[in-house]
Design a protein around this motif. Sequence first.
Motif, PDB file in Angstrom:
ATOM      1  N   ARG A  92       0.849  -1.202   0.000  1.00 41.44           N
ATOM      2  CA  ARG A  92       0.000   0.000   0.000  1.00 41.44           C
ATOM      3  C   ARG A  92       0.883   1.250   0.000  1.00 41.44           C
ATOM      4  O   ARG A  92       0.640   2.191  -0.759  1.00 41.44           O
ATOM      5  CB  ARG A  92      -0.897  -0.015   1.230  1.00 41.44           C
ATOM      6  CG  ARG A  92      -1.793   1.222   1.399  1.00 41.44           C
ATOM      7  CD  ARG A  92      -2.376   1.240   2.802  1.00 41.44           C
ATOM      8  NE  ARG A  92      -1.322   1.314   3.804  1.00 41.44           N
ATOM      9  CZ  ARG A  92      -1.465   0.904   5.076  1.00 41.44           C
ATOM     10  NH1 ARG A  92      -2.607   0.382   5.484  1.00 41.44           N
ATOM     11  NH2 ARG A  92      -0.468   1.022   5.925  1.00 41.44           N
ATOM     12  N   ASP A  93       1.919   1.261   0.847  1.00 40.56           N
ATOM     13  CA  ASP A  93       2.836   2.402   0.896  1.00 40.56           C
ATOM     14  C   ASP A  93       3.560   2.599  -0.437  1.00 40.56           C
ATOM     15  O   ASP A  93       3.887   3.729  -0.816  1.00 40.56           O
ATOM     16  CB  ASP A  93       3.875   2.205   2.003  1.00 40.56           C
ATOM     17  CG  ASP A  93       3.281   2.270   3.402  1.00 40.56           C
ATOM     18  OD1 ASP A  93       2.162   2.807   3.551  1.00 40.56           O
ATOM     19  OD2 ASP A  93       3.940   1.778   4.345  1.00 40.56           O
ATOM     20  N   LEU A  94       3.820   1.499  -1.144  1.00 37.77           N
ATOM     21  CA  LEU A  94       4.568   1.573  -2.398  1.00 37.77           C
ATOM     22  C   LEU A  94       3.783   2.310  -3.483  1.00 37.77           C
ATOM     23  O   LEU A  94       4.366   2.973  -4.331  1.00 37.77           O
ATOM     24  CB  LEU A  94       4.933   0.163  -2.859  1.00 37.77           C
ATOM     25  CG  LEU A  94       6.045   0.042  -3.895  1.00 37.77           C
ATOM     26  CD1 LEU A  94       7.375   0.545  -3.347  1.00 37.77           C
ATOM     27  CD2 LEU A  94       6.186  -1.409  -4.356  1.00 37.77           C
ATOM     28  N   ASP A  95       2.463   2.158  -3.464  1.00 34.64           N
ATOM     29  CA  ASP A  95       1.579   2.903  -4.361  1.00 34.64           C
ATOM     30  C   ASP A  95       1.962   2.714  -5.829  1.00 34.64           C
ATOM     31  O   ASP A  95       2.260   3.673  -6.558  1.00 34.64           O
ATOM     32  CB  ASP A  95       1.595   4.396  -3.995  1.00 34.64           C
ATOM     33  CG  ASP A  95       0.548   5.199  -4.759  1.00 34.64           C
ATOM     34  OD1 ASP A  95      -0.492   4.621  -5.127  1.00 34.64           O
ATOM     35  OD2 ASP A  95       0.782   6.398  -4.999  1.00 34.64           O
ATOM     36  N   VAL A  96       1.932   1.450  -6.284  1.00 30.93           N
ATOM     37  CA  VAL A  96       2.282   1.182  -7.678  1.00 30.93           C
ATOM     38  C   VAL A  96       1.120   1.519  -8.601  1.00 30.93           C
ATOM     39  O   VAL A  96      -0.046   1.452  -8.216  1.00 30.93           O
ATOM     40  CB  VAL A  96       2.707  -0.295  -7.874  1.00 30.93           C
ATOM     41  CG1 VAL A  96       3.951  -0.605  -7.070  1.00 30.93           C
ATOM     42  CG2 VAL A  96       1.572  -1.245  -7.525  1.00 30.93           C
ATOM     43  N   ARG A  97       1.475   1.885  -9.814  1.00 32.52           N
ATOM     44  CA  ARG A  97       0.491   2.187 -10.852  1.00 32.52           C
ATOM     45  C   ARG A  97       0.854   1.435 -12.128  1.00 32.52           C
ATOM     46  O   ARG A  97       2.005   1.038 -12.314  1.00 32.52           O
ATOM     47  CB  ARG A  97       0.456   3.689 -11.144  1.00 32.52           C
ATOM     48  CG  ARG A  97       0.284   4.576  -9.913  1.00 32.52           C
ATOM     49  CD  ARG A  97      -1.079   4.389  -9.258  1.00 32.52           C
ATOM     50  NE  ARG A  97      -1.177   5.114  -7.985  1.00 32.52           N
ATOM     51  CZ  ARG A  97      -1.533   6.390  -7.879  1.00 32.52           C
ATOM     52  NH1 ARG A  97      -1.799   7.100  -8.974  1.00 32.52           N
ATOM     53  NH2 ARG A  97      -1.614   6.954  -6.703  1.00 32.52           N
ATOM     54  N   ALA A  98      -0.116   1.249 -13.005  1.00 27.66           N
ATOM     55  CA  ALA A  98       0.130   0.556 -14.270  1.00 27.66           C
ATOM     56  C   ALA A  98       1.298   1.192 -15.006  1.00 27.66           C
ATOM     57  O   ALA A  98       1.394   2.421 -15.109  1.00 27.66           O
ATOM     58  CB  ALA A  98      -1.127   0.589 -15.140  1.00 27.66           C
ATOM     59  N   GLY A  99       2.201   0.344 -15.493  1.00 29.13           N
ATOM     60  CA  GLY A  99       3.363   0.820 -16.220  1.00 29.13           C
ATOM     61  C   GLY A  99       4.590   1.050 -15.363  1.00 29.13           C
ATOM     62  O   GLY A  99       5.681   1.262 -15.899  1.00 29.13           O
TER      63      GLY A  99
END
Length: 376
Positions: A92-99
């Motif tokens: 959750r902290d990492l907050d990854v998004r597509a790409g």
Amino acid sequence: MSAGFLTPDWAPAFQAVPRSAFLPDLMWPFDMATARSVAVSRANDPDGWLRYADSDAPIVTQWDDGEHSGTDPGQVSTSSASMPSVVFSMLRDLDVRAGHTVLEIGTGTGWNAALLAHRLGAENVVTVEVDESVATTARAILERFGTPVRVVHGDGSQGCPGAAPYDRIIATCGLRSIPFAWVRQSRPRGVIVAPWGTHYSNGDAVARLVVADDRHSASGAFTGPVEFMKLRSQRLPPVVHTEYVPGSVADGDESSTTITEAQFLTRQFSPQRFALSLLVPHCRHLVADKDAGARPVWFYGLTDRSWACVQFRDGAAARVWQSGPRRLWNEAEAACRWWEERGRPGFGRFGLTVDGDGERAWLDAPDNPVPVRQVM
């Protein structure tokens, strides 16, 4: 088992990528009821094995850097599968998004990398593992599971420059110094999520750092307490007590303190303990078992042979003995007062800045550094 930590964007990955698919047939879950690791074999106890695999408990998968054999726990746990609640809070902290591209430090079982691959695609995830056997096993499981993440056998403190820059970097091992190489291998405004602490104890706190536009620094607040196995290149050997105290504590300078055991020995993951770990640098702190109403608490200097012992005793003032150039108990007392005077700040008020000169902990803002004593 991940209530409150599993956000909606991670729920599909959690359903599609079970932790059980990445665990060995023989493993050592940490039993919360008994506070010890227990051996569980899938062959001998398949129901118990699956119950632990699906639980919110850490599971040791390797002891003693692979030198261990047999079913009894070894001396030092050196690879594991983390608690799912911790895994998802850090994701959750990492907050990854597509790409996004992600570098993971500490492959372990491969489960965390597989979760990331499910969200981002295996081609966008690189994971580094220092132990060749662990790396080989994880690589095979990831390929068999259908998430052929690139697994690199190497020292994670060096990152993986060949695939840089990364949008996100996450460490699944405890750090005592965050390598500046990770900052340089990140994109501007990239995020680094890593468990960080000092040698004061085994405790860590998760630092969420945002990389500056010029990639000359990264800074951010801590999100909460955790405890991870330490990056191998940053592990300390055990303290040898007799190298500090060859005779008796009576050889030290004696005094007393009005601080009580309850005031000083707060819960394991308390913000007070974290504050002390920042304010008493280059020190190892150990708490002995209570015996006949007395509990010794020890402090060992890591740059010289300074030591201190405070003995808390039920119904009596605590006695203190100290020796060496540093007065380690005095430093601990001052740290307690500092934390109290600032309103007992929690983890979220502390933060960390990393740059080419090292790292600095701060309170509330990067321009308000924690006053760390200089130790030669």
